[in-house]
Design an enzyme around this catalytic site. Structure first.
Site, PDB file in Angstrom:
ATOM      1  N   GLY A   8       8.026   6.992  34.731  1.00  0.00           N
ATOM      2  CA  GLY A   8       8.425   7.327  33.212  1.00  0.00           C
ATOM      3  C   GLY A   8       7.677   8.750  33.081  1.00  0.00           C
ATOM      4  O   GLY A   8       8.723   9.290  31.707  1.00  0.00           O
ATOM      5  N   ASP A  33       2.763   6.998  36.942  1.00  0.00           N
ATOM      6  CA  ASP A  33       3.482   8.346  37.563  1.00  0.00           C
ATOM      7  C   ASP A  33       2.775   9.221  38.048  1.00  0.00           C
ATOM      8  O   ASP A  33       1.465   9.602  37.750  1.00  0.00           O
ATOM      9  CB  ASP A  33       4.341   9.034  36.346  1.00  0.00           C
ATOM     10  CG  ASP A  33       6.046   9.799  36.621  1.00  0.00           C
ATOM     11  OD1 ASP A  33       6.541   9.771  36.487  1.00  0.00           O
ATOM     12  OD2 ASP A  33       5.431  11.156  37.786  1.00  0.00           O
ATOM     13  N   ASP A  59      -0.208   7.829  41.662  1.00  0.00           N
ATOM     14  CA  ASP A  59       0.301   7.931  43.308  1.00  0.00           C
ATOM     15  C   ASP A  59       1.166   5.992  43.594  1.00  0.00           C
ATOM     16  O   ASP A  59      -0.084   5.417  44.068  1.00  0.00           O
ATOM     17  CB  ASP A  59       0.008   8.638  44.756  1.00  0.00           C
ATOM     18  CG  ASP A  59       0.931   8.477  45.614  1.00  0.00           C
ATOM     19  OD1 ASP A  59       2.026   7.912  45.310  1.00  0.00           O
ATOM     20  OD2 ASP A  59       0.358   8.903  46.976  1.00  0.00           O
ATOM     21  N   THR A 125      20.467   2.629  43.417  1.00  0.00           N
ATOM     22  CA  THR A 125      21.719   4.114  43.545  1.00  0.00           C
ATOM     23  C   THR A 125      22.544   3.815  44.489  1.00  0.00           C
ATOM     24  O   THR A 125      22.930   2.573  44.869  1.00  0.00           O
ATOM     25  CB  THR A 125      20.901   5.294  43.931  1.00  0.00           C
ATOM     26  OG1 THR A 125      22.119   5.983  44.155  1.00  0.00           O
ATOM     27  CG2 THR A 125      20.265   5.050  45.344  1.00  0.00           C
ATOM     28  N   ASP A 126      24.263   3.986  43.842  1.00  0.00           N
ATOM     29  CA  ASP A 126      25.110   4.025  44.114  1.00  0.00           C
ATOM     30  C   ASP A 126      25.171   4.665  45.429  1.00  0.00           C
ATOM     31  O   ASP A 126      26.020   4.095  46.986  1.00  0.00           O
ATOM     32  CB  ASP A 126      26.353   4.380  43.570  1.00  0.00           C
ATOM     33  CG  ASP A 126      25.811   5.882  43.131  1.00  0.00           C
ATOM     34  OD1 ASP A 126      25.020   6.180  43.382  1.00  0.00           O
ATOM     35  OD2 ASP A 126      27.113   6.422  42.828  1.00  0.00           O
ATOM     36  N   ASN A 180      23.607   9.847  37.424  1.00  0.00           N
ATOM     37  CA  ASN A 180      23.139  10.217  35.988  1.00  0.00           C
ATOM     38  C   ASN A 180      23.458  11.585  35.059  1.00  0.00           C
ATOM     39  O   ASN A 180      23.696  12.329  35.678  1.00  0.00           O
ATOM     40  CB  ASN A 180      21.873  10.137  35.868  1.00  0.00           C
ATOM     41  CG  ASN A 180      21.521   8.287  35.232  1.00  0.00           C
ATOM     42  OD1 ASN A 180      20.649   8.110  34.835  1.00  0.00           O
ATOM     43  ND2 ASN A 180      22.262   7.819  36.227  1.00  0.00           N
ATOM     44  N   ARG A 214      32.255  12.605  42.305  1.00  0.00           N
ATOM     45  CA  ARG A 214      31.171  11.295  41.762  1.00  0.00           C
ATOM     46  C   ARG A 214      30.865  11.307  40.214  1.00  0.00           C
ATOM     47  O   ARG A 214      32.248  11.402  39.771  1.00  0.00           O
ATOM     48  CB  ARG A 214      29.981  11.971  41.451  1.00  0.00           C
ATOM     49  CG  ARG A 214      29.237  12.734  42.653  1.00  0.00           C
ATOM     50  CD  ARG A 214      28.655  11.804  43.674  1.00  0.00           C
ATOM     51  NE  ARG A 214      27.831  12.394  44.768  1.00  0.00           N
ATOM     52  CZ  ARG A 214      28.746  12.635  45.751  1.00  0.00           C
ATOM     53  NH1 ARG A 214      30.085  12.198  46.283  1.00  0.00           N
ATOM     54  NH2 ARG A 214      27.834  13.130  47.245  1.00  0.00           N
TER      55      ARG A 214
END
Ligand code: TYD
Length: 337
Positions: A8, A33, A59, A125-126, A180, A214
């Site tokens: 986060g 985080d 972690d 992710t792509d 992004n 992209r």
């Protein structure tokens, strides 16, 4: 609702945390985080005092500490965003990528199963699909063909998530987004690197011929997609989240120069990234139809505001660029600029 979010303090994670605290102020949100080089609590300075927001520096691959946080916070749902994300760094050293993206995901999946979490959303992710041909656009049934260590670890994580659904009956949903952009993005990534280098009159490194494409998704649009997946996504399903805004890198870099009122003389064509995926393209009609996902205006309409943010928040990125990033940049770009 008690929600546990991993990563986060990262770029996407912090935008997601803020979205939740705004849209669902009654939810209790625990942000786990590790605050590695890419995590930064300053991104969430505005929500630190919120009484439904809790921060834990852990972690995600640390099984005992994750077990402890699950036992204490008893989350109803988990949104797993934490990851090592930078392709160039994964090429230099893939070990942290295996640690966080693979082992970390496995630890979270085991904890979700053990604690009977109602839903787990895994943010992917792509890049797991590998490059799309000139006329291709991948839907969720396309095979996974990752071609760099980062995307290989993300694909491994996606497979693990699905395996836990099948084996343990865990209610999982996977989202796969395109690139992004937005405020607070780490300057190792193309857009903030080019914006801030351009502001500092530094060279603008273009890998290869700059014609790689992209698809640029605004980070807040992405976070709305993740939230929709949490609220409406069906168990065991994958949802592609695309902006439908494919651009060659060179066009993006030139558009940044124009927006900042600068010439293009700082553009440098440099040595290409090895195994550089030429084009990513996703079909996100499933997310549009089933989740009501709808990305906002294209990047050109947002560049002015975006560049304005980096102009107004110089101190934020200048301190990042003056820290660990300096050595990384020197090493990664030594044969380039
Ligand atoms: P990046 O932001 O690293 O994201 P990803 O590799 O996950 O897509 O890079 C976006 C594109 O920009 C990618 O095609 C690589 C290219 N690129 C450059 O041309 N120069 C740079 O200095 C960087 C960081 C990226």
């Amino acid at each position: 609702m008690k929600l546990l979010v991993t990563g986060g303090c990262g770029f996407i994670g912090s935008n997601f945390v803020r979205l939740i605290l705004t849209e669902h102020p009654q939810w209790q949100l625990t942000n786990v985080d590790l605050l590695t080089y890419a995590g930064n609590r300053e991104r969430l300075a505005d929500v630190e005092g919120n009484r439904n927001y809790f921060f834990e520096r852990i972690d995600i691959a640390d099984k005992d500490r994750m077990e402890d946080v699950f036992a204490r916070t008893r989350p109803d749902a988990v949104v797993h965003i934490a990851a090592e994300t930078h392709v160039d760094r994964s090429i230099m050293d893939s070990a942290p990528f295996l640690h966080s993206n693979v082992i970390g995901t496995q630890v979270i999946l085991d904890a979700c199963t053990r604690h009977k979490v109602n839903k787990m959303v895994h943010v992917s992710t792509d890049e797991v699909y590998g490059p799309a041909g000139p006329e291709e656009s991948f839907d969720e049934n396309a095979p996974l063909k990752p071609r760099n260590p980062y995307s290989a670890t993300k694909a491994a994580a996606d497979h693990l998530v699905m395996a836990h659904h099948l084996v343990n009956g865990l209610n999982v949903v996977i989202t796969r987004s395109t690139n992004n952009y937005g405020p607070h993005q780490h300057p190792e990534k193309l857009l903030p690197l080019v914006i801030t280098n351009c502001m500092e009159n530094q060279p603008l490194p273009v890998y290869g011929d700059g014609m790689q494409q992209r698809d640029w998704l605004y980070v807040e649009d992405h976070c709305r997609g993740i939230l929709a997946a949490l609220e409406k996504g069906k168990a065991g399903e994958v949802y592609n989240l695309s902006a439908g805004c494919e651009r060659p890198n060179l066009d993006i870099i030139k558009a940044v120069c124009r927006t900042l009122g600068k010439g293009e003389d700082k553009i440098r064509f440099v040595k290409d990234r090895p195994s550089h995926d030429r084009r990513y393209s996703l079909d996100s009609s499933k997310a549009e139809n089933e989740l009501g996902f709808k990305p906002g205006p294209p990047i050109e309409e947002r560049l002015g505001q975006l560049v304005g943010w980096y102009e107004q928040n110089r101190q934020w990125w200048e301190s990042i660029k003056a820290g660990e990033f300096k050595d990384y940049y020197k090493e990664a770009y030594k044969d380039r600029v």
